[in-house]
Design an enzyme around this catalytic site. Structure first.
Site, PDB file in Angstrom:
ATOM      1  N   ASP A  61       0.841  -1.200   0.000  1.00 54.51           N
ATOM      2  CA  ASP A  61       0.000   0.000   0.000  1.00 54.51           C
ATOM      3  C   ASP A  61       0.873   1.247   0.000  1.00 54.51           C
ATOM      4  OD1 ASP A  61       0.940  -0.401   2.568  1.00 54.51           O
ATOM      5  OD2 ASP A  61      -1.015  -0.644   3.486  1.00 54.51           O
ATOM      6  N   ASN A 128      -6.489  -1.910  14.694  1.00 51.56           N
ATOM      7  CA  ASN A 128      -7.947  -2.054  14.590  1.00 51.56           C
ATOM      8  C   ASN A 128      -8.346  -3.253  13.718  1.00 51.56           C
ATOM      9  OD1 ASN A 128      -7.289  -1.215  12.045  1.00 51.56           O
ATOM     10  ND2 ASN A 128      -8.569   0.616  12.025  1.00 51.56           N
ATOM     11  N   HIS A 130      -7.038  -3.911  10.725  1.00 51.38           N
ATOM     12  CA  HIS A 130      -6.898  -3.714   9.276  1.00 51.38           C
ATOM     13  C   HIS A 130      -5.736  -4.527   8.712  1.00 51.38           C
ATOM     14  CE1 HIS A 130      -4.164   0.006  10.123  1.00 51.38           C
ATOM     15  NE2 HIS A 130      -3.390  -0.975   9.710  1.00 51.38           N
ATOM     16  N   GLU A 135      -9.495  -1.242   5.858  1.00 54.75           N
ATOM     17  CA  GLU A 135      -9.928  -0.883   7.200  1.00 54.75           C
ATOM     18  C   GLU A 135     -11.192  -1.670   7.580  1.00 54.75           C
ATOM     19  OE1 GLU A 135      -8.135   0.832   9.080  1.00 54.75           O
ATOM     20  OE2 GLU A 135      -7.282   2.606   8.120  1.00 54.75           O
TER      21      GLU A 135
HETATM   22  C1  F6R Z   1       1.811  -1.437   6.125  1.00 56.58           C
HETATM   23  C2  F6R Z   1       0.387  -1.651   6.283  1.00 56.58           C
HETATM   24  C3  F6R Z   1      -0.295  -1.637   7.603  1.00 56.58           C
HETATM   25  C4  F6R Z   1       0.533  -2.216   8.747  1.00 56.58           C
HETATM   26  C5  F6R Z   1      -0.265  -2.237  10.048  1.00 56.58           C
HETATM   27  C6  F6R Z   1       0.601  -2.635  11.200  1.00 56.58           C
HETATM   28  O1  F6R Z   1       2.152  -1.547   4.759  1.00 56.58           O
HETATM   29  O2  F6R Z   1      -0.285  -1.823   5.322  1.00 56.58           O
HETATM   30  O3  F6R Z   1      -1.505  -2.326   7.483  1.00 56.58           O
HETATM   31  O4  F6R Z   1       0.947  -3.511   8.413  1.00 56.58           O
HETATM   32  O5  F6R Z   1      -0.827  -0.998  10.309  1.00 56.58           O
HETATM   33  O6  F6R Z   1       1.538  -1.630  11.399  1.00 56.58           O
HETATM   34  P1  F6R Z   1       2.785  -1.820  12.365  1.00 56.58           P
HETATM   35  O7  F6R Z   1       3.581  -2.941  11.807  1.00 56.58           O
HETATM   36  O8  F6R Z   1       3.516  -0.508  12.279  1.00 56.58           O
HETATM   37  O9  F6R Z   1       2.226  -2.118  13.714  1.00 56.58           O
END
Ligand code: F6R
Length: 231
Positions: A61, A128, A130, A135
């Site tokens: 993303d 959350n 996602h 989301e």
């Molecule tokens: C990153 C992404 C997000 C993260 C998620 C966890 O490319 O798409 O979905 O994987 O928010 O983030 P961290 O690893 O920072 O806790």
């Protein structure tokens, strides 16, 4: 439920996942990689000995509305944590968030990924629930698209060094991720315990998009003890 849950000692987690990742890489492999905090120690633990040669790599993303080169952009993160560390440097494809028409850019990325298909998607778990920028509310059928970010997700961009607060991005959809031959969810840290528990043991629904992974025929949850051990 067919998923495989691997709870690994905190201090060995990154090296063990990196070894497993290297074993999956090879000429022509098509992989999708997350950024964020969780995979960083894995990327840093890769030996860098040619593993990414001829691997086709897709970024999971990218935030919209941040200037090119902004340290919080996913492209900047993958560049500093992976591309600049391994030899030869992997070529990472990413959605064109700076396009005049982000919807068109998302459609082009969707087509590219759809045409190639993914052998492996390496993902992180949002606080959350996602996955990527899918989301809560995203269905298993949601495709690669422009996605509006939940407030908490927007805020977390600051922790990645973003100079502004993004409100949208382009994400690979749950649909393309669930179509990957193999999916890994990387989860570390005590702060992820509750959402991991909900993901593994709660109802499979769009309130927690990560729950869709539990129905994937070939999904591995690589969890460290801080996140995975209860009590
Ligand atoms: C990153 C992404 C997000 C993260 C998620 C966890 O490319 O798409 O979905 O994987 O928010 O983030 P961290 O690893 O920072 O806790």
């Amino acid at each position: 439920m067919t998923f495989d849950l691997e709870i690994l000692p905190d201090e060995e987690w990154a090296a063990l996942v990196a070894n497993r990742l290297e074993a999956k890489l090879g000429p022509g492999a098509r992989i999708c990689l997350a950024t964020g905090t969780t995979p960083v120690p894995v990327y840093h633990a890769l030996s860098g000995s040619g593993a990414f040669a001829e691997v086709v790599t897709f970024l999971l993303d990218e935030y919209g509305g941040l200037p090119p080169g902004d340290p919080g952009r996913c492209t900047s993160m993958i560049t500093r944590d992976l591309v600049e560390r391994v030899e030869p440097p992997p070529t990472v494809m990413s959605p064109e968030v700076d396009h005049d028409d982000p919807g068109e850019a998302a459609a082009a990325y969707r087509e590219l990924i759809g045409d190639c298909g993914l052998d492996l998607a390496v993902l992180g778990l949002g606080a959350n629930g996602h996955i990527g920028m899918n989301e809560p509310g995203s269905t298993a059928e949601s495709v690669t698209r422009v996605a509006h970010l939940d407030e908490s997700t927007s805020r977390s961009a600051a922790g990645y060094g973003a100079t502004a607060t993004p409100t949208w991005g382009i994400t690979v959809g749950m649909s393309e991720l669930l179509a990957a031959s193999e999916v890994w969810l990387l989860v570390t840290g005590e702060h992820k315990r509750d959402i991991l528990n909900r993901t593994l043991h709660g109802a499979v629904d769009s309130d927690v998009p990560a729950t869709f992974l539990t129905e994937h025929p070939n999904c591995v949850f690589f969890v460290d003890e801080s996140a995975g051990l209860t009590g």
